[in-house]
Design a protein around this motif. Sequence first.
Motif, PDB file in Angstrom:
ATOM      1  N   SER A  34       0.815  -1.213   0.000  1.00  0.00           N
ATOM      2  CA  SER A  34       0.000   0.000   0.000  1.00  0.00           C
ATOM      3  C   SER A  34       0.852   1.268   0.000  1.00  0.00           C
ATOM      4  O   SER A  34       0.417   2.295  -0.493  1.00  0.00           O
ATOM      5  CB  SER A  34      -0.923   0.009   1.208  1.00  0.00           C
ATOM      6  OG  SER A  34      -0.156   0.088   2.399  1.00  0.00           O
ATOM      7  N   ASN A  35       2.060   1.209   0.555  1.00  0.00           N
ATOM      8  CA  ASN A  35       2.971   2.354   0.601  1.00  0.00           C
ATOM      9  C   ASN A  35       2.293   3.601   1.158  1.00  0.00           C
ATOM     10  O   ASN A  35       2.458   4.696   0.646  1.00  0.00           O
ATOM     11  CB  ASN A  35       3.553   2.632  -0.794  1.00  0.00           C
ATOM     12  CG  ASN A  35       4.369   1.480  -1.291  1.00  0.00           C
ATOM     13  OD1 ASN A  35       5.336   1.085  -0.656  1.00  0.00           O
ATOM     14  ND2 ASN A  35       3.979   0.908  -2.412  1.00  0.00           N
ATOM     15  N   ASP A  36       1.536   3.427   2.221  1.00  0.00           N
ATOM     16  CA  ASP A  36       0.802   4.555   2.779  1.00  0.00           C
ATOM     17  C   ASP A  36       1.437   5.128   4.044  1.00  0.00           C
ATOM     18  O   ASP A  36       0.834   5.952   4.721  1.00  0.00           O
ATOM     19  CB  ASP A  36      -0.655   4.168   3.040  1.00  0.00           C
ATOM     20  CG  ASP A  36      -0.794   3.001   4.002  1.00  0.00           C
ATOM     21  OD1 ASP A  36       0.235   2.455   4.426  1.00  0.00           O
ATOM     22  OD2 ASP A  36      -1.946   2.636   4.317  1.00  0.00           O
ATOM     23  N   ARG A  38       3.389   7.578   6.262  1.00  0.00           N
ATOM     24  CA  ARG A  38       3.528   9.031   6.127  1.00  0.00           C
ATOM     25  C   ARG A  38       4.673   9.492   7.019  1.00  0.00           C
ATOM     26  O   ARG A  38       4.489   9.706   8.208  1.00  0.00           O
ATOM     27  CB  ARG A  38       2.222   9.720   6.472  1.00  0.00           C
ATOM     28  CG  ARG A  38       1.130   9.346   5.511  1.00  0.00           C
ATOM     29  CD  ARG A  38      -0.183  10.038   5.808  1.00  0.00           C
ATOM     30  NE  ARG A  38      -1.172   9.663   4.823  1.00  0.00           N
ATOM     31  CZ  ARG A  38      -1.326  10.278   3.646  1.00  0.00           C
ATOM     32  NH1 ARG A  38      -0.559  11.279   3.329  1.00  0.00           N
ATOM     33  NH2 ARG A  38      -2.253   9.865   2.804  1.00  0.00           N
ATOM     34  N   ALA A  59       2.180  10.391   1.771  1.00  0.00           N
ATOM     35  CA  ALA A  59       2.349   8.936   1.709  1.00  0.00           C
ATOM     36  C   ALA A  59       3.612   8.600   0.913  1.00  0.00           C
ATOM     37  O   ALA A  59       4.013   9.340   0.012  1.00  0.00           O
ATOM     38  CB  ALA A  59       1.130   8.292   1.062  1.00  0.00           C
ATOM     39  N   GLU A  62       3.163   8.642  -2.743  1.00  0.00           N
ATOM     40  CA  GLU A  62       3.121   9.983  -3.328  1.00  0.00           C
ATOM     41  C   GLU A  62       4.524  10.566  -3.480  1.00  0.00           C
ATOM     42  O   GLU A  62       4.827  11.234  -4.468  1.00  0.00           O
ATOM     43  CB  GLU A  62       2.252  10.895  -2.453  1.00  0.00           C
ATOM     44  CG  GLU A  62       1.978  12.240  -3.062  1.00  0.00           C
ATOM     45  CD  GLU A  62       1.076  13.104  -2.191  1.00  0.00           C
ATOM     46  OE1 GLU A  62       0.850  14.263  -2.586  1.00  0.00           O
ATOM     47  OE2 GLU A  62       0.611  12.643  -1.132  1.00  0.00           O
TER      48      GLU A  62
END
Length: 93
Positions: A34-36, A38, A59, A62
Motif C-alpha cells: 500500500s505504501n501509505d 507518512r 504517503a 506519493e
Amino acid sequence: SQLTRQGGELYFLRAHAYWMLAKLFAPAFDPSGSNDSRILPLRLSPVTGLDEANAPAAATAEIYATIIADLVKAKRDLPEDPTASLSVISDAT
C-alpha cells in the motif's frame, strides 16, 4: 533555451533530494504494497505560512510518484549532450 535547461536541472535536484530523504527515512517502496506510511513532508511550492509548514506528511507512494514525475520532466528539459548549451567562459586577459 537556458531557462528550460535550468528548470530541468532543478527538477533533477528535487528528485534527487527526495530520493535521498526517502532512502534515509521512509520505508522501502513495495510495488505490491500500500505504501501509505507518512514520514516525509512533500513541499512542491514555497511555504508561505505556518499552516503550510505544519501540513501533514505525504504517503510514501506519493513521494515516489513525485520523484518519478520530476525525473521525467528533467529528462524532457535537459539536453542529451550535457555540454551542448553551456556558455564558454573565456579569460579576458
